[in-house]
Design a protein around this motif. Structure first.
Motif, short mmCIF file in Angstrom:
data_model
loop_
_atom_site.label_atom_id
_atom_site.label_comp_id
_atom_site.label_asym_id
_atom_site.label_seq_id
_atom_site.Cartn_x
_atom_site.Cartn_y
_atom_site.Cartn_z
N GLU A 149 20.41 -19.69 -1.24
CA GLU A 149 21.03 -20.37 -2.38
C GLU A 149 22.05 -19.52 -3.14
N GLY A 150 22.85 -18.76 -2.39
CA GLY A 150 23.88 -17.94 -3.02
C GLY A 150 23.38 -16.63 -3.58
N PHE A 151 22.18 -16.24 -3.22
CA PHE A 151 21.58 -14.97 -3.65
C PHE A 151 21.24 -14.13 -2.43
N THR A 152 21.11 -12.84 -2.66
CA THR A 152 20.66 -11.90 -1.63
C THR A 152 19.44 -11.14 -2.14
N CYS A 153 18.47 -10.96 -1.28
CA CYS A 153 17.30 -10.14 -1.60
C CYS A 153 17.18 -9.05 -0.54
N ALA A 154 16.84 -7.85 -0.99
CA ALA A 154 16.55 -6.76 -0.06
C ALA A 154 15.34 -6.00 -0.56
N PHE A 155 14.58 -5.46 0.36
CA PHE A 155 13.48 -4.57 -0.03
C PHE A 155 13.40 -3.40 0.95
N ALA A 156 12.90 -2.29 0.47
CA ALA A 156 12.87 -1.04 1.23
C ALA A 156 11.46 -0.47 1.29
N LEU A 157 11.11 0.03 2.45
CA LEU A 157 9.82 0.69 2.69
C LEU A 157 10.07 1.98 3.46
N PRO A 158 9.22 2.99 3.29
CA PRO A 158 9.39 4.22 4.08
C PRO A 158 9.36 3.92 5.58
N ALA A 159 10.29 4.52 6.33
CA ALA A 159 10.37 4.27 7.77
C ALA A 159 9.59 5.33 8.54
N ASP A 190 0.83 -1.21 0.00
CA ASP A 190 0.00 0.00 0.00
C ASP A 190 0.87 1.26 0.00
N THR A 191 2.18 1.10 0.30
CA THR A 191 3.09 2.24 0.31
C THR A 191 4.20 2.03 -0.72
N ASN A 192 4.94 3.09 -1.01
CA ASN A 192 6.02 3.02 -1.97
C ASN A 192 7.04 1.97 -1.53
N VAL A 193 7.57 1.19 -2.47
CA VAL A 193 8.40 0.05 -2.12
C VAL A 193 9.39 -0.24 -3.25
N GLY A 194 10.54 -0.82 -2.89
CA GLY A 194 11.52 -1.25 -3.88
C GLY A 194 12.10 -2.59 -3.47
N ILE A 195 12.48 -3.41 -4.47
CA ILE A 195 13.05 -4.74 -4.18
C ILE A 195 14.17 -5.04 -5.16
N ASP A 196 15.15 -5.84 -4.70
CA ASP A 196 16.21 -6.29 -5.59
C ASP A 196 16.72 -7.65 -5.15
#
Length: 209
Positions: free
Chosen positions: A199-209, A101-107
């Motif tokens: 499995e040798g990968f990294t995931c991160a996601f960001a949300l407004p704090a 429901d809020t602005n978000v980013g993932i990688d």
């Protein structure tokens, strides 16, 4: 393979990750693509990219969306027609989608030693707390890259620089979360970020704090 992982960091946000084990034909079988997306896939030279593109459509279906529900703005940021926020990523054999429901980013990124060679291109402040002798040095670099890429996708503003405008607060790998900032045009923006490895990968996601 069906859905690999689902996370619900809060009541308004869901993250879904797909492990791409299917062939292109298997992924294509149950997915409808708009003509422009069909054309886009046909122009892709890499089979891995084609499968990544289709796996994202399967993730959309897991959320109850179709290809027709997704569109991109002039800055290349994806949007959903119902107004919810979305971010998309794929790397080699994994793809991920977050809807909120809020602005978000993932990688998602594959953990590779060569990130150490380019670290100076995407961070400066972070060198103050990193130790190259740390057994988790490459892991931490990958976390920082993923967080900054997530911020970049979330902010979607031309001219934003990983090096000049973003920073990640010190963290431990066991924390699986930290605070990150965007400092752009004399305005500071604070984000809560979450990260994890698989499995040798990294995931991160960001949300407004």
């Amino acid at each position: 393979m069906p859905l690999y992982k689902t996370l619900n960091p809060n009541s308004q946000t869901t993250v879904k990750i797909w492990k791409i084990t299917e062939s292109f034909d298997e992924l294509k079988k149950d997915i409808y693509l708009r003509p422009e997306c069909e054309a886009r896939v046909s122009r892709m030279k890499s089979e891995l990219h084609k499968r990544g593109f289709l796996s994202v459509r399967h993730l959309l279906a897991e959320f109850g969306y179709t290809d027709a529900d997704l569109f991109y703005d002039d800055n290349g940021k994806p949007h959903l027609k119902d107004g919810k926020h979305i971010s998309i990523t794929h790397s080699f054999t994994f793809s991920g989608v977050v809807v909120s429901d809020t602005n978000v980013g993932i990688d998602i990124e594959k953990q590779r030693e060569k990130i150490g060679v380019i670290a100076h291109k995407f961070m400066e402040y972070e060198f103050e707390y990193l130790d190259k002798k740390d057994a988790y040095y490459i892991n931490k670099l990958t976390v920082i890259w993923c967080i900054k890429e997530s911020l970049y996708k979330l902010f979607a503003t031309p001219g934003l620089s990983f090096l000049q405008h973003t920073l990640v607060i010190p963290f431990m790998m066991k924390d699986e979360e930290t605070i990150a900032w965007i400092d752009y045009n004399n305005k500071k923006h604070r984000y809560q970020t979450t990260f994890f490895e698989f499995e040798g990968f990294t995931c991160a996601f960001a949300l407004p704090a």
